[in-house]
Design an enzyme around this catalytic site. Structure first.
Site, PDB file in Angstrom:
ATOM      1  N   CYS A   2      60.873  31.927 -13.795  1.00  0.00           N
ATOM      2  CA  CYS A   2      61.240  32.203 -12.411  1.00  0.00           C
ATOM      3  C   CYS A   2      60.184  33.073 -11.746  1.00  0.00           C
ATOM      4  O   CYS A   2      59.537  33.878 -12.393  1.00  0.00           O
ATOM      5  CB  CYS A   2      62.586  32.912 -12.267  1.00  0.00           C
ATOM      6  N   ARG A  26      55.958  28.839 -11.844  1.00  0.00           N
ATOM      7  CA  ARG A  26      56.868  29.522 -12.770  1.00  0.00           C
ATOM      8  C   ARG A  26      58.231  28.828 -12.881  1.00  0.00           C
ATOM      9  O   ARG A  26      59.062  29.229 -13.686  1.00  0.00           O
ATOM     10  CB  ARG A  26      57.091  30.973 -12.310  1.00  0.00           C
ATOM     11  N   TRP A  73      63.485  28.708 -12.742  1.00  0.00           N
ATOM     12  CA  TRP A  73      63.434  27.861 -13.933  1.00  0.00           C
ATOM     13  C   TRP A  73      64.734  28.142 -14.658  1.00  0.00           C
ATOM     14  O   TRP A  73      64.959  29.249 -15.144  1.00  0.00           O
ATOM     15  CB  TRP A  73      62.223  28.242 -14.800  1.00  0.00           C
ATOM     16  N   ASN A  97      64.152  37.744 -12.313  1.00  0.00           N
ATOM     17  CA  ASN A  97      63.412  36.989 -13.327  1.00  0.00           C
ATOM     18  C   ASN A  97      63.657  37.671 -14.661  1.00  0.00           C
ATOM     19  O   ASN A  97      63.414  38.874 -14.785  1.00  0.00           O
ATOM     20  CB  ASN A  97      61.904  36.990 -13.006  1.00  0.00           C
ATOM     21  N   GLY A  98      64.128  36.893 -15.649  1.00  0.00           N
ATOM     22  CA  GLY A  98      64.391  37.465 -16.972  1.00  0.00           C
ATOM     23  C   GLY A  98      65.725  36.955 -17.482  1.00  0.00           C
ATOM     24  O   GLY A  98      66.258  35.960 -16.970  1.00  0.00           O
ATOM     25  N   GLU A 470      47.008  18.937 -29.708  1.00  0.00           N
ATOM     26  CA  GLU A 470      46.900  19.299 -28.295  1.00  0.00           C
ATOM     27  C   GLU A 470      47.024  18.041 -27.420  1.00  0.00           C
ATOM     28  O   GLU A 470      47.677  18.055 -26.379  1.00  0.00           O
ATOM     29  CB  GLU A 470      45.580  20.050 -28.057  1.00  0.00           C
ATOM     30  N   LYS A 474      49.856  17.404 -24.598  1.00  0.00           N
ATOM     31  CA  LYS A 474      49.528  17.089 -23.196  1.00  0.00           C
ATOM     32  C   LYS A 474      50.269  15.837 -22.748  1.00  0.00           C
ATOM     33  O   LYS A 474      50.866  15.809 -21.680  1.00  0.00           O
ATOM     34  CB  LYS A 474      48.038  16.829 -23.028  1.00  0.00           C
ATOM     35  N   GLU A 477      54.082  16.379 -22.422  1.00  0.00           N
ATOM     36  CA  GLU A 477      54.422  17.316 -21.333  1.00  0.00           C
ATOM     37  C   GLU A 477      54.481  16.642 -19.969  1.00  0.00           C
ATOM     38  O   GLU A 477      55.359  16.950 -19.182  1.00  0.00           O
ATOM     39  CB  GLU A 477      53.341  18.404 -21.233  1.00  0.00           C
ATOM     40  N   HIS A 493      52.046  10.118 -46.474  1.00  0.00           N
ATOM     41  CA  HIS A 493      53.113  10.927 -47.086  1.00  0.00           C
ATOM     42  C   HIS A 493      54.414  10.872 -46.287  1.00  0.00           C
ATOM     43  O   HIS A 493      55.280  11.715 -46.468  1.00  0.00           O
ATOM     44  CB  HIS A 493      52.653  12.384 -47.240  1.00  0.00           C
ATOM     45  N   LYS A 593      54.940  27.295 -15.989  1.00  0.00           N
ATOM     46  CA  LYS A 593      53.606  27.691 -16.428  1.00  0.00           C
ATOM     47  C   LYS A 593      53.631  28.920 -17.318  1.00  0.00           C
ATOM     48  O   LYS A 593      52.899  29.024 -18.286  1.00  0.00           O
ATOM     49  CB  LYS A 593      52.756  27.950 -15.177  1.00  0.00           C
TER      50      LYS A 593
HETATM   51  O1  M6R Z   1      50.153  31.495 -21.047  1.00  0.00           O
HETATM   52  P1  M6R Z   1      50.149  31.145 -22.496  1.00  0.00           P
HETATM   53  O2  M6R Z   1      48.805  30.653 -22.980  1.00  0.00           O
HETATM   54  O3  M6R Z   1      50.676  32.227 -23.373  1.00  0.00           O
HETATM   55  O4  M6R Z   1      51.155  29.917 -22.618  1.00  0.00           O
HETATM   56  C1  M6R Z   1      51.483  29.361 -23.848  1.00  0.00           C
HETATM   57  C2  M6R Z   1      52.218  28.053 -23.673  1.00  0.00           C
HETATM   58  O5  M6R Z   1      53.418  28.246 -22.997  1.00  0.00           O
HETATM   59  C3  M6R Z   1      51.371  27.018 -22.913  1.00  0.00           C
HETATM   60  O6  M6R Z   1      50.144  26.795 -23.532  1.00  0.00           O
HETATM   61  C4  M6R Z   1      52.138  25.696 -22.800  1.00  0.00           C
HETATM   62  O7  M6R Z   1      52.266  25.097 -24.065  1.00  0.00           O
HETATM   63  C5  M6R Z   1      51.433  24.764 -21.812  1.00  0.00           C
HETATM   64  N1  M6R Z   1      52.401  24.136 -20.983  1.00  0.00           N
HETATM   65  C6  M6R Z   1      50.608  23.722 -22.473  1.00  0.00           C
HETATM   66  O8  M6R Z   1      50.077  22.804 -21.587  1.00  0.00           O
END
Ligand code: M6R
Length: 598
Positions: A2, A26, A73, A97-98, A470, A474, A477, A493, A593
């Site tokens: 948030c 956020r 969020w 926020n929290g 990674e 991506k 996501e 395996h 984010k």
């Molecule tokens: O801000 P940070 O690097 O600590 O964030 C970590 C993860 O939340 C962040 O990398 C997340 O996995 C991204 N959405 C990846 O694209």
């Protein structure tokens, strides 16, 4: 997560809406504002993206000099208007926020006192509690302090109270909050990037310092603390960020990587890293989440291979609850783009409590993680807006590469000639990356074919397993295609059981010391009739004969920098797959984010 913002200035609503636009990374499940106008609070909220709120406001225009706003969020309660913030009750409106961990207990107590609740959120107990204490009677400050004294968990709050002479109250515990004084007004927000052009001098409050903002002054006015606020100059994150000619922030950030890497390869930051005494280290532990964790996994290989330093890599949410052993002369590195990830921050606090030496590798240099670690190194990626992290990953890798070379220099594990060659590879890196990006149309072709499948397996070997992970992250996501990654040797395996005509496999197969081993794994995939996609060296395709939309040829790449280059086609593949499927690549569903809750 948030985002919260508060403004005390002329045309406050406009500034709050602009700030919410910058905070939407956020969360974007709902948004809302409360305005204090003529000693009366008006609250307007809307489900979904900020445009919905703007639309409502265009039909019902309202303004005032004191306004709070929120972009959500969802944690507790569905993403709908009732659960949207601000939560207004009686004389009080709150953005939060929290997470309030003891909200059920508080809610029960308040209901016994005759309070009625509308939402399923944890946050709604806050305005109820403040109201309750105001009726005692108490002053505004006393009531807020008494209410937050009851809360367990994390919070950053913006509070408006009816008849409070355009005062805005802000307070936090464990969640990020920044206060700013501009020439035309006073501002508070979840991060400095949300602040508008009028801001400049900023202040990071301590936990539970109650700050009062009004048009004349900003003061720290809690009963326990009465101190003068020292603002620091910070123009860096205040400048507006735009997509330029690109269709999305993610696309812009992918293509920006060449220039960022060029800058990182000519700047001699290596001296900066010599403050770490690598020679005397017994161990390095690297802790992070998500994409930053995969960067840590690549770094492990470099530190071990070039400097012979023992490295352990851990996921922050696991490390913090595992009671890990911290040994003498251990350096614990925390990697975070945002510097606000709750799990990484909690892991940092745990490591500090165990007397570990802590180092933060962050993009946001004023973030909580950066401020709390013993040392901080910046990755120099600039603001990253796309929720899917791209340029932060390659900049994290670039800084880790430089640190590994500094460590190699200190430990003298490799000879000088090899060290010089590794440094030269780094200088070539952006130019090779540029060649890959210039062929983005070829990846688009592959994406068009690949995105027709609902599942996909990614394979890599050695250090490139982390790049396969990674790539899979991506893709899932932003395109919502189910993707998993394995070290190619693990295929036989278990995961090989999944292979058939409907389960494509994407292999990262550049030319390196493991190419032949990988070729056997590729043959195993072909023998099971699974559709095959390869991002690799041209020599591989001589054995496989894939079509143009199944094979992306990598240029010749020195082995040491392979991870930083080979992630580029992965990022493009995710981007083009999501775009082909018509998804919003900058704001994927359910994500935010900066993950500032557990
Ligand atoms: O801000 P940070 O690097 O600590 O964030 C970590 C993860 O939340 C962040 O990398 C997340 O996995 C991204 N959405 C990846 O694209």
């Amino acid at each position: 997560m948030c985002g919260i913002i508060g403004v005390v200035a002329k045309s406050a609503v406009k500034s709050v809406l602009e700030g919410l636009g910058r905070l939407e990374y956020r969360g974007y499940d709902s948004s809302g504002i409360s305005i204090l106008s003529n000693n009366k609070i008006h609250t307007i909220k809307a489900e979904g993206k900020l445009t919905n709120l703007k639309h409502r406001l265009s039909r019902q225009p309202i303004d005032g000099d004191c306004c709070i706003g929120h972009t959500r969020w969802a944690t507790h309660g569905r993403a709908n208007v009732t659960n949207a913030h601000p939560h207004q009750y009686g004389q009080v409106s709150v953005v939060h926020n929290g997470i309030i961990e003891n909200y059920l207990h508080l809610k029960q107590q308040l209901m016994q006192w005759g309070h009625h609740f509308n939402s399923s959120t944890d946050s709604e107990v806050i305005p109820h509690l403040i109201n309750h204490y105001l009726a005692q009677p108490m002053t505004h400050e006393e009531a807020i302090e008494k209410a937050i004294g009851q809360l367990k968990g994390s919070y950053a709050l913006g509070v408006l109270i009816n008849g409070a002479n355009n005062n805005l109250y802000a307070v936090k515990q464990g969640s990020p909050l920044v206060i700013s004084q501009g020439s035309h007004g006073a501002y508070m927000a979840s991060d400095a990037m949300a602040l508008g052009a009028d801001s400049g001098k900023i202040y990071y409050p301590e936990d539970n310092e109650l700050i009062t903002l009004n048009s004349n002054e900003i003061k720290c006015c809690s009963r326990s603390i009465n101190k003068k606020i020292h603002f620091i100059n910070n123009k860096k994150y205040v400048k507006a960020v735009s997509k330029g000619e690109h269709s999305s922030f993610m696309e812009k950030e992918i293509f920006e990587q060449v220039d960022l890497l060029k800058r990182l390869s000519v700047n001699n930051h290596t001296n900066e890293y010599s403050i770490i005494n690598f020679k005397d280290l017994n161990k390095i532990t690297i802790i992070a989440c998500g994409t930053s964790y995969y960067a840590a996994s690549v770094a492990k290989t470099w530190f071990e291979q070039y400097a012979n330093i023992l490295v352990e890599v851990d996921i922050a949410s696991e490390y913090r609850y595992r009671s890990p052993v911290v040994i003498d002369n251990e350096l614990t590195i925390f990697v975070s783009q945002s510097g606000e990830t709750a799990d990484t921050l909690a892991a940092l606090r745990y490591a500090k409590s165990k007397k570990a030496q802590t180092l933060a590798l962050v993009n946001a240099v004023n973030s909580s993680i950066a401020r709390e670690a013993n040392f901080t190194f910046e990755i120099y990626a600039g603001p990253e807006i796309g929720v899917a992290s791209t340029k932060a990953f390659s900049c994290q890798l670039a800084i880790f590469y430089k640190m590994a070379l500094e460590a190699a220099k200190q430990t003298a594990f490799i000879d000088k000639q090899e060290l010089t060659q590794l440094a030269l590879n780094f200088v070539q890196l952006p130019y090779i990356m540029e060649k890959v990006l210039q062929r983005c149309a070829d990846i688009k072709l592959m994406a068009k074919k690949l995105c027709k499948y609902s599942n996909i397996l990614f394979l890599g070997r050695g250090v490139l397993t982390a790049i396969a992970q990674e790539g899979a992250l991506k893709l899932k996501e932003i395109s919502y295609i189910h993707a998993e990654a394995y070290a190619a040797g693990e295929l036989k395996h278990g995961p090989i059981a999944l292979l058939d005509e409907q389960m494509p496999v994407l292999v990262i197969a550049p030319k390196n010391s493991l190419t032949e081993k990988l070729l056997s794994n590729i043959k195993e995939v072909q023998a099971r009739n699974a559709p095959l996609f390869i991002i690799g060296d041209h020599s591989i395709n001589e054995h496989i004969n894939l079509r143009d939309d199944e094979f992306f040829e990598l240029p010749a790449i020195p082995e040491s920098i392979l991870p930083i280059i080979s992630v580029i086609p992965m990022q493009l593949l995710a981007l083009y797959s999501a775009q082909t499927l018509g998804k919003n690549v900058d704001q994927p569903r359910n994500l935010a984010k900066s993950v500032t809750v557990e």
